[in-house]
Design a protein around this motif. Structure first.
Motif, PDB file in Angstrom:
ATOM      1  N   THR A  32      88.310  30.304  70.985  1.00  0.00           N
ATOM      2  CA  THR A  32      87.732  31.649  70.894  1.00  0.00           C
ATOM      3  C   THR A  32      88.633  32.350  71.844  1.00  0.00           C
ATOM      4  O   THR A  32      88.810  33.436  71.421  1.00  0.00           O
ATOM      5  CB  THR A  32      86.212  31.324  71.216  1.00  0.00           C
ATOM      6  N   ARG A  33      88.665  31.959  72.971  1.00  0.00           N
ATOM      7  CA  ARG A  33      89.479  32.674  73.896  1.00  0.00           C
ATOM      8  C   ARG A  33      90.799  32.986  73.504  1.00  0.00           C
ATOM      9  O   ARG A  33      91.294  34.380  73.353  1.00  0.00           O
ATOM     10  CB  ARG A  33      89.848  32.168  75.177  1.00  0.00           C
ATOM     11  N   GLN A  34      91.744  32.252  72.759  1.00  0.00           N
ATOM     12  CA  GLN A  34      92.680  32.368  72.184  1.00  0.00           C
ATOM     13  C   GLN A  34      92.742  33.320  70.872  1.00  0.00           C
ATOM     14  O   GLN A  34      93.603  34.297  70.583  1.00  0.00           O
ATOM     15  CB  GLN A  34      93.497  31.034  71.648  1.00  0.00           C
ATOM     16  N   PHE A  35      91.703  33.255  70.067  1.00  0.00           N
ATOM     17  CA  PHE A  35      91.361  34.202  68.873  1.00  0.00           C
ATOM     18  C   PHE A  35      91.111  35.742  69.509  1.00  0.00           C
ATOM     19  O   PHE A  35      91.916  36.466  69.038  1.00  0.00           O
ATOM     20  CB  PHE A  35      90.255  33.574  68.248  1.00  0.00           C
ATOM     21  N   PHE A  36      90.254  35.632  70.635  1.00  0.00           N
ATOM     22  CA  PHE A  36      90.622  37.288  70.972  1.00  0.00           C
ATOM     23  C   PHE A  36      91.725  37.833  71.693  1.00  0.00           C
ATOM     24  O   PHE A  36      91.985  38.994  71.531  1.00  0.00           O
ATOM     25  CB  PHE A  36      89.102  37.229  71.811  1.00  0.00           C
ATOM     26  N   SER A  37      92.604  36.752  72.239  1.00  0.00           N
ATOM     27  CA  SER A  37      93.728  37.435  72.742  1.00  0.00           C
ATOM     28  C   SER A  37      94.881  37.845  71.579  1.00  0.00           C
ATOM     29  O   SER A  37      95.295  38.806  71.759  1.00  0.00           O
ATOM     30  CB  SER A  37      94.659  36.041  73.469  1.00  0.00           C
ATOM     31  N   VAL A  38      94.542  36.887  70.301  1.00  0.00           N
ATOM     32  CA  VAL A  38      95.662  37.327  69.262  1.00  0.00           C
ATOM     33  C   VAL A  38      94.891  38.694  68.708  1.00  0.00           C
ATOM     34  O   VAL A  38      95.654  39.635  68.294  1.00  0.00           O
ATOM     35  CB  VAL A  38      95.339  36.370  68.007  1.00  0.00           C
ATOM     36  N   LEU A  39      93.623  38.857  68.697  1.00  0.00           N
ATOM     37  CA  LEU A  39      93.031  39.962  68.245  1.00  0.00           C
ATOM     38  C   LEU A  39      93.618  41.236  68.750  1.00  0.00           C
ATOM     39  O   LEU A  39      93.741  42.421  68.469  1.00  0.00           O
ATOM     40  CB  LEU A  39      91.421  40.226  67.981  1.00  0.00           C
ATOM     41  N   LEU A  40      93.087  41.194  70.355  1.00  0.00           N
ATOM     42  CA  LEU A  40      93.474  42.304  71.228  1.00  0.00           C
ATOM     43  C   LEU A  40      95.090  42.507  71.126  1.00  0.00           C
ATOM     44  O   LEU A  40      95.469  43.622  71.017  1.00  0.00           O
ATOM     45  CB  LEU A  40      93.286  41.836  72.705  1.00  0.00           C
TER      46      LEU A  40
END
Length: 132
Positions: free
Chosen positions: A52-60
């Motif tokens: 989840t953390r990595q997904f939000f990093s990608v989205l940002l």
């Protein structure tokens, strides 16, 4: 081959020692948090948190650099999250079900689930038989 170059850099830039120390301390604290999370909640929950953390990093990153995800990238993301959350929610549903034997009695059922003290595995003490 790079030790001498690194030492020369630190000698020329002594303020870098503070940043090296800060990075080392942050790394040590993160390792403790990782160990605690896995011990307390399990590897699947930790994998879910990190994904989840990595997904939000990608989205940002996509928003900041204005590079949207392609449709197949969204499909891949959905598959990964569906699998992870299926495992996490599946464990929660199994854990919430009452354990019964053939007669419907809750006695004598066992479960490999966290005990009250946070340890993993063993007997489900709430439903275990107390006498033979």
């Amino acid at each position: 081959g790079q030790l001498v170059d690194s030492l020369v850099f630190v000698i020329r830039n002594p303020e870098s020692l503070w940043w090296i120390f800060a990075l080392s301390m942050a790394s040590a604290v993160v390792q403790l948090v990782i160990s605690f999370t896995i011990k307390r909640f399990g590897a699947v929950v930790f994998a879910t948190i990190m994904t989840t953390r990595q997904f939000f990093s990608v989205l940002l990153s996509c928003m900041y650099f204005a590079t949207p995800l392609q449709p197949w990238q969204w499909v891949g993301t959905a598959v990964v999250f569906a699998a992870l959350y299926y495992k996490v929610l599946g464990k929660a549903v199994l854990k919430a079900k009452p354990h019964t034997d053939a007669e419907g009695s809750p006695r004598g059922s066992y479960e490999a689930a966290p005990l009250s003290d946070g340890a993993k595995g063993g007997i489900d003490r709430e439903h275990a038989e107390t006498s033979p």
